[in-house]
Every structure is written in structure tokens, then in C-alpha cells.
Motif scaffolding. Structure first.
Motif, PDB file in Angstrom:
ATOM      1  N   UNK A  88       0.807  -1.204  -0.027  1.00 35.86           N
ATOM      2  CA  UNK A  88      -0.067   0.103   0.036  1.00 35.86           C
ATOM      3  C   UNK A  88       0.805   1.182   0.065  1.00 35.86           C
ATOM      4  N   UNK A  89       1.984   1.198   0.734  1.00 40.83           N
ATOM      5  CA  UNK A  89       2.920   2.309   0.989  1.00 40.83           C
ATOM      6  C   UNK A  89       3.511   2.600  -0.592  1.00 40.83           C
ATOM      7  N   UNK A  90       4.031   1.415  -1.038  1.00 41.56           N
ATOM      8  CA  UNK A  90       4.641   1.601  -2.547  1.00 41.56           C
ATOM      9  C   UNK A  90       3.454   2.042  -3.400  1.00 41.56           C
ATOM     10  N   UNK A  91       2.270   1.634  -3.275  1.00 39.02           N
ATOM     11  CA  UNK A  91       1.340   2.243  -4.176  1.00 39.02           C
ATOM     12  C   UNK A  91       1.092   3.644  -4.068  1.00 39.02           C
ATOM     13  N   UNK A  92       1.109   4.045  -2.768  1.00 35.72           N
ATOM     14  CA  UNK A  92       0.770   5.445  -2.411  1.00 35.72           C
ATOM     15  C   UNK A  92       2.121   6.212  -3.089  1.00 35.72           C
ATOM     16  N   UNK A  93       3.327   5.653  -3.050  1.00 31.29           N
ATOM     17  CA  UNK A  93       4.495   6.552  -3.330  1.00 31.29           C
ATOM     18  C   UNK A  93       4.282   6.755  -5.112  1.00 31.29           C
ATOM     19  N   UNK A  94       4.006   5.528  -5.388  1.00 31.12           N
ATOM     20  CA  UNK A  94       3.982   5.507  -6.948  1.00 31.12           C
ATOM     21  C   UNK A  94       3.044   6.456  -7.503  1.00 31.12           C
ATOM     22  N   UNK A  95       1.951   6.400  -6.770  1.00 38.82           N
ATOM     23  CA  UNK A  95       0.757   7.177  -7.032  1.00 38.82           C
ATOM     24  C   UNK A  95       1.184   8.693  -6.797  1.00 38.82           C
ATOM     25  N   UNK A  96       1.883   9.009  -5.832  1.00 42.00           N
ATOM     26  CA  UNK A  96       2.337  10.286  -5.540  1.00 42.00           C
ATOM     27  C   UNK A  96       3.296  10.679  -6.718  1.00 42.00           C
ATOM     28  N   UNK A  97       4.169   9.952  -7.329  1.00 48.85           N
ATOM     29  CA  UNK A  97       5.181  10.059  -8.194  1.00 48.85           C
ATOM     30  C   UNK A  97       4.511  10.251  -9.566  1.00 48.85           C
ATOM     31  N   UNK A  98       3.522   9.578  -9.842  1.00 53.12           N
ATOM     32  CA  UNK A  98       2.770   9.853 -11.107  1.00 53.12           C
ATOM     33  C   UNK A  98       1.952  11.136 -10.952  1.00 53.12           C
ATOM     34  N   UNK A  99       1.682  11.524  -9.870  1.00 53.10           N
ATOM     35  CA  UNK A  99       0.844  12.624  -9.736  1.00 53.10           C
ATOM     36  C   UNK A  99       1.808  14.000  -9.847  1.00 53.10           C
ATOM     37  N   UNK A 100       2.941  13.795  -9.223  1.00 50.33           N
ATOM     38  CA  UNK A 100       4.182  14.795  -9.571  1.00 50.33           C
ATOM     39  C   UNK A 100       4.576  15.036 -10.941  1.00 50.33           C
ATOM     40  N   UNK A 101       4.656  13.749 -11.542  1.00 47.52           N
ATOM     41  CA  UNK A 101       5.235  13.909 -12.874  1.00 47.52           C
ATOM     42  C   UNK A 101       4.003  14.475 -13.759  1.00 47.52           C
ATOM     43  N   UNK A 102       2.651  13.915 -13.486  1.00 49.22           N
ATOM     44  CA  UNK A 102       1.640  14.567 -14.292  1.00 49.22           C
ATOM     45  C   UNK A 102       1.766  16.249 -14.199  1.00 49.22           C
ATOM     46  N   UNK A 103       1.682  16.471 -12.755  1.00 53.18           N
ATOM     47  CA  UNK A 103       1.589  18.032 -12.352  1.00 53.18           C
ATOM     48  C   UNK A 103       2.763  18.694 -13.167  1.00 53.18           C
ATOM     49  N   UNK A 104       3.996  18.125 -12.986  1.00 55.06           N
ATOM     50  CA  UNK A 104       5.080  18.743 -13.966  1.00 55.06           C
ATOM     51  C   UNK A 104       4.919  19.029 -15.419  1.00 55.06           C
ATOM     52  N   UNK A 105       4.439  17.913 -15.777  1.00 55.27           N
ATOM     53  CA  UNK A 105       3.895  18.059 -17.194  1.00 55.27           C
ATOM     54  C   UNK A 105       3.067  18.947 -17.642  1.00 55.27           C
ATOM     55  N   UNK A 106       2.183  18.950 -16.765  1.00 51.54           N
ATOM     56  CA  UNK A 106       0.772  19.933 -17.008  1.00 51.54           C
ATOM     57  C   UNK A 106       1.511  21.510 -16.838  1.00 51.54           C
ATOM     58  N   UNK A 107       2.134  21.658 -15.812  1.00 53.12           N
ATOM     59  CA  UNK A 107       3.107  23.010 -15.454  1.00 53.12           C
ATOM     60  C   UNK A 107       3.904  23.358 -16.706  1.00 53.12           C
ATOM     61  N   UNK A 108       4.605  22.600 -17.121  1.00 51.19           N
ATOM     62  CA  UNK A 108       5.304  22.604 -18.394  1.00 51.19           C
ATOM     63  C   UNK A 108       4.479  22.944 -19.481  1.00 51.19           C
ATOM     64  N   UNK A 109       3.412  22.171 -19.821  1.00 54.02           N
ATOM     65  CA  UNK A 109       2.465  22.523 -21.133  1.00 54.02           C
ATOM     66  C   UNK A 109       1.928  24.184 -20.677  1.00 54.02           C
ATOM     67  N   UNK A 110       1.488  24.050 -19.362  1.00 52.56           N
ATOM     68  CA  UNK A 110       0.947  25.423 -19.185  1.00 52.56           C
ATOM     69  C   UNK A 110       1.947  26.636 -19.517  1.00 52.56           C
ATOM     70  N   UNK A 111       3.194  26.377 -19.003  1.00 55.43           N
ATOM     71  CA  UNK A 111       4.107  27.417 -19.054  1.00 55.43           C
ATOM     72  C   UNK A 111       4.445  27.696 -20.810  1.00 55.43           C
ATOM     73  N   UNK A 112       4.683  26.630 -21.327  1.00 58.22           N
ATOM     74  CA  UNK A 112       4.769  26.736 -22.828  1.00 58.22           C
ATOM     75  C   UNK A 112       3.464  27.353 -23.596  1.00 58.22           C
ATOM     76  N   UNK A 113       2.407  26.979 -23.153  1.00 60.07           N
ATOM     77  CA  UNK A 113       1.354  27.895 -23.539  1.00 60.07           C
ATOM     78  C   UNK A 113       1.295  29.302 -23.500  1.00 60.07           C
ATOM     79  N   UNK A 114       1.664  29.468 -22.118  1.00 58.14           N
ATOM     80  CA  UNK A 114       1.458  30.953 -21.652  1.00 58.14           C
ATOM     81  C   UNK A 114       2.715  31.618 -22.336  1.00 58.14           C
TER      82      UNK A 114
END
Length: 553
Positions: A88-114
Motif C-alpha cells: 500500500x505504501x509503495x502504491x501510494x508512493x508510485x501514485x504520488x510520483x505519477x501525480x508529481x510527474x503529471x503535475x510537472x508535465x501539466x505545468x510545463x505545458x501551461x508554461x509553454x502555452x503561456x
């Protein structure tokens, strides 16, 4: 648990064993029949005790088994719980990593669009400013056009008014003239014609004399045209020079010595002279090929000297080539002086004489330029003398009209301009300079000697068999190849060989490195592709080498 299993197996006979120890040794079959009552009771008690102990032992074993099973089940449950928590802890960590990556990608795309939106906003602002400026300019231009139209309408109205006033004045003057003279328009016209007829009658004699002079002048021009036609037929022997020379060798073993170990001798010779040495199966000869006749002559003489001397190695090759170049320079001076004496044109600058000698090794449409210049000099002198002009000056202009062809390898521009600049630099007459500059109608021929020189040049060039265009186009292509290559920074020398299929470029080691030399080589090939039209392909070979020389004293 595994140690208790044998104990359970021993529980059943344990009672019998105890009973056997409490009774005397006897036969197990016959003992019960001879036992007393006490012994039977002891036996039964012992059997019961043994059975009880066996049953208790079995119960103990079962209890131990259940305890071990419960403990093992609890261990399995504990391990399962720990594993579930870890997963469960590994799943939570992986979920957090995926969320962070997705957040970073979304932020990069948002910066690029900006950023893109910001750039587009800036471009739109610039376009808006440009459109505003254009609108302002159009407004100014419209105001100017309106003002000009207004002034034009005023001027047109003023012109129409003045034209009307002028027409009215002319009508008044005409009526006044008719009234004062008492003549109608037809009578006035008749009187004018009669007066003109009387005046022309007095001019008839002058007109007759004028016509006679015009006829005499036309006859003189026609006679001179016939004379020039005869001069155009002037013929001289010219040999169409080839682009190869052959050098005789004593035996075919000499070919190997010319080539050298791994080809170092032939490479050094080609690099020093800028020619292409062809060694094939032809017995007894080696072929030297180059489009530049001076370069080819230097190579031919130098190779002949090396064959005679027998010492053929890179340093000796460079030494002999340098000596041969000095000898050729002396010969160029001799050839120039011979041409000057043949045409009887004294007082030339030594540099001009050397340039004349170089023309001996230059051809134009397969016509030797020096012989062509001498021929033009003679024809120019003949034409000038027939026209009553200075024949010596015309011969001088004719001899030097193509002097620019001796230096067009090293200087940009056409040979008329190059020749005019050289002659002006060395103090030649303005008439001679103008003839060299304008003999191809590049400028307006304001001087008569320029026209004479151009006519003589055309006579020499257009006679049957004088020229052939294929060789000149070939030489021009070779010159263009070398000119483009030497135009790059870091190039010391460039030689077009193999009939233009290869350009050998010598790099300046002080201004280039191996990496920059490779780039220059690629740039030269790209320049050939963009600026020239040619069949097949052209190989560019860049040579860069470093030499170190020390002298032992």
C-alpha cells in the motif's frame, strides 16, 4: 513439531513396557494364565496407566500441533499484513510520483502555452503597431494626394483659362492682320510660296555642290569599307593548344620512382605545381594535364629536370619547381620583349612586358592570346594609317587591348576592366587605357582608337578557324572552380585537376584546424553545387599539413 511425532507413535506400547517391568520374566502367552489376583490387578492398572499416558501423550501432541498451526497461521497473517502495508505504501508512493510527474508535465505545458500566448501577444502588438503606422502613412498620403489633386485642378483651370485667352488673342490678331493687309488666307499663302521659290532658286547651286561633296564622302567611306574587308582577310598561323603535355621517360621503371613510396612523390609534385600527372600503360611517356598553360609548362620542365637528375623526393621536387618557376618568369620577360619589338611599340613598363609574355601561355577559344594581340596591333595600325591617324598609337592600343587576360586568374572582374586598371597603374596613355576598357563595347567608345581596336579585335577573332569555343568554356570552368575555392578564408591555394572533376585545396595551417578544414571543404562543395552547373560530380580534397624545419650549424 516434527520431534513430537515419534513420541506419539511410542504411546501405545508404553503401557505394555511398564507392565513387563513390574512382573517376572516369563512367556507373554503363558503369564496371564498363571497370574495371581494381585498380579492381574497390577497388570490391569499398569495397562490402564499406560493407556492413560498414551492418551495424554496423544492429547499433548495434538495440543502442540494446534498451537504450532495457530502460531504459523498468525505468522502468515502478520507477514500478509506487513506485505499489504508495504504494497500500500509503495502504491501510494508510485501514485504520488505519477501525480508529481503529471503535475510537472501539466505545468510545463501551461508554461509553454503561456509563453506562446505571450509571444503571440507581442507579435500581435507589433502587427498592430505596424498597421497603425501604415494607417498613419496612408492618411498622410491621402492628404497629400488630395492636396495635389486640388493644386492640379487649380492649375488645370488656370491653364484652360489662359488657353482660352490665348485663342481669343490669336483670333483678334488674325482678324487684325487680315484687315490691315487686305489679303485673304489663300492670297497670303500664295505670296509666301512665291517668295520661297525665289529664295530657293538662289540656293540651287549650293545644293548641287553639297550633293557632290556627299557623294564623294560616300565613295570614300565605301572604299575604306572595301579596304577593311581586305584587312579582315589577313591570316596568320595559329596552333590550337591542347590542355596536356607529354614528358618522355627513359624506361618504365621511372614511373615507379615518379610515383614514389605510397604515392608521396606524385602527390608532392601535383601539390607544388597544381597539375594532374597521368601515369598509365603508355610506354615511354608521362602525361601532364592542366588548364593553365603557364602552370603546365612549369610542371613539364620541372618533371623533365627531375627525370634527368634522378633524385626524386618531396624536398627535391619543391626545389626544382621553384627553380623552374624562376626560369619561366625570365622567359615571360623575353617573350614580352620579342612581341614589343615585332610590333615596334617601345617604352613599355617592365611589368607590362611580363604580362605580355604571360599571354603566350594563354589561349582564348583556342587562339593564342599573344599572337592574337600582335595581329590586332598590326590591323589597328593599318586601319589608323588608312584613316590618316597615328598608326603607332593604334598599334600600341591593339597590342595591349587584352593585357587583362594575363591577370584575370588573380583578380576579380572582366579582362577589359582589369587591363585598363593595370595600364593606368603603369602610366599608359589615356587612349590606350580607353581602348583596353572599351574594345568589347562595355562602355561608350568616345575615342576613335577604341573603335579601331574593337574592329581589329573582331577581324582577328572572326576569321575562319581562329577560335573554338569548347576549350575556352573548359578553361573558364576551371578558373571558376579555383576562384570559388580560393575565395574561402583559410585557403592558401586551389588547383582544379582531372578535367574539373576534382579540386585540390591547400589549407593555411596557421589559420585553420583539422575541424575547420573539414568544414571549409564542405562549404566549398556546397558553393560548387549552388553556383555552378556541371555534369557528374566534383570531388573536393582538402590538404592540411604542418612542416617544421631546423638548421644544424
Amino acid at each position: 513439531m516434527q520431534l513430537l511425532l515419534p513420541i506419539a507413535a511410542l504411546g501405545a506400547p508404553l503401557g505394555g513396557l511398564l507392565l513387563a517391568q513390574a512382573t517376572p520374566v516369563a512367556s507373554p502367552v503363558a503369564a496371564p494364565a498363571g497370574m495371581s489376583g494381585g498380579q492381574v490387578a497390577a497388570y490391569i492398572i499398569t495397562a490402564l496407566v499406560g493407556a492413560g499416558m498414551g492418551f495424554g501423550l496423544v492429547q499433548l501432541i495434538n495440543h502442540l500441533r494446534r498451537r504450532d498451526a495457530d502460531k504459523e497461521a498468525r505468522d502468515i497473517l502478520d507477514r500478509a499484513n506487513l506485505e499489504a502495508v508495504a504494497r500500500r505504501k509503495e502504491a501510494e508512493i508510485e501514485a504520488k510520483e505519477v501525480a508529481l510527474k503529471e503535475k510537472s508535465r501539466v505545468e510545463d505545458e501551461a508554461n509553454k502555452l503561456r509563453n506562446e500566448l505571450h509571444d503571440r501577444d507581442r507579435q500581435l502588438d507589433k502587427r498592430e503597431d505596424a498597421l497603425q503606422q501604415r494607417d498613419d502613412q496612408l492618411g498622410k498620403q491621402e492628404k497629400m494626394v488630395e492636396s495635389n489633386q486640388r493644386r492640379l485642378a487649380e492649375k488645370t483651370e488656370d491653364v484652360n483659362r489662359r488657353q482660352k485667352e490665348l485663342d481669343d488673342l490669336l483670333d483678334v490678331e488674325r482678324q487684325t492682320l487680315h484687315r490691315l493687309s487686305g489679303l485673304s488666307p489663300e492670297d497670303a499663302r500664295n505670296q509666301l510660296l512665291e517668295r520661297l521659290d525665289k529664295e530657293l532658286a538662289h540656293e540651287q547651286g549650293a545644293l548641287i555642290v553639297k550633293q557632290q561633296k556627299a557623294i564623294e564622302k560616300a565613295c570614300d567611306v565605301r572604299a575604306k569599307e572595301l579596304l577593311i574587308t581586305c584587312i579582315q582577310r589577313f591570316a596568320a598561323a595559329h596552333t590550337a593548344e591542347a590542355t596536356t603535355n607529354t614528358v618522355d621517360i627513359p624506361n618504365d621503371d621511372m614511373k615507379g620512382r615518379i610515383i614514389g613510396r605510397e604515392g608521396r612523390n606524385i602527390r608532392s609534385f601535383e601539390k607544388a605545381t597544381g597539375v594532374d600527372v597521368i601515369i598509365d600503360d603508355t610506354p615511354g611517356v608521362v602525361i601532364v594535364s592542366a588548364f593553365d598553360p603557364v602552370r603546365r609548362e612549369v610542371a613539364r620542365i620541372a618533371l623533365a629536370k627531375l627525370i634527368t637528375d634522378g633524385r626524386i623526393h618531396p624536398s627535391r621536387i619543391e626545389e626544382v619547381v621553384a627553380e623552374t618557376e624562376k626560369e619561366i618568369d625570365g622567359k615571360l620577360q623575353e617573350y614580352g620583349e620579342e612581341a614589343m619589338q615585332e610590333v615596334d611599340v617601345p617604352g613599355l613598363h617592365p611589368k607590362v612586358i611580363t604580362l605580355l609574355g604571360r599571354l603566350r601561355y594563354r589561349t582564348s577559344y583556342s587562339q593564342n592570346v599573344l599572337r592574337h594581340s600582335i595581329e590586332v596591333a598590326f590591323i589597328s595600325g593599318l586601319i589608323a594609317e588608312e584613316l590618316g591617324m597615328d598608326g603607332d598609337l593604334a598599334r600600341r592600343a591593339g597590342l595591349l587591348h587584352d593585357i587583362g587576360k594575363a591577370a584575370d586568374h588573380d583578380t576579380e572582374g572582366g579582362h577589359p576592366k582589369i587591363g585598363a586598371d593595370l595600364l593606368k597603374r603603369y602610366g599608359e596613355n589615356e587612349v590606350v587605357v580607353h581602348a583596353a576598357l572599351g574594345h568589347h563595347d562595355d562602355i561608350r567608345p568616345d575615342m576613335p582608337y577604341t573603335v579601331i581596336c574593337a574592329a581589329a579585335d573582331a577581324c582577328s577573332a572572326s576569321r575562319p578557324g581562329a577560335r573554338r569555343e569548347t576549350l575556352d568554356r573548359y578553361i573558364k570552368r576551371m578558373q571558376e572552380l579555383e576562384s570559388i575555392a580560393t575565395g574561402f578564408e583559410g585557403v592558401h591555394q586551389a588547383f582544379a585537376i582531372q578535367a574539373g572533376r576534382e579540386v585540390r585545396v591547400i589549407a593555411n595551417t596557421k589559420h585553420t584546424s583539422d575541424e575547420s578544414a573539414a568544414k571549409i571543404c564542405r562549404d566549398i562543395a556546397t558553393a560548387f553545387e549552388q553556383q555552378l552547373t556541371y555534369p557528374g560530380e566534383i570531388r573536393v580534397t582538402m590538404i592540411r599539413e604542418s612542416r617544421f624545419t631546423e638548421t644544424a650549424k
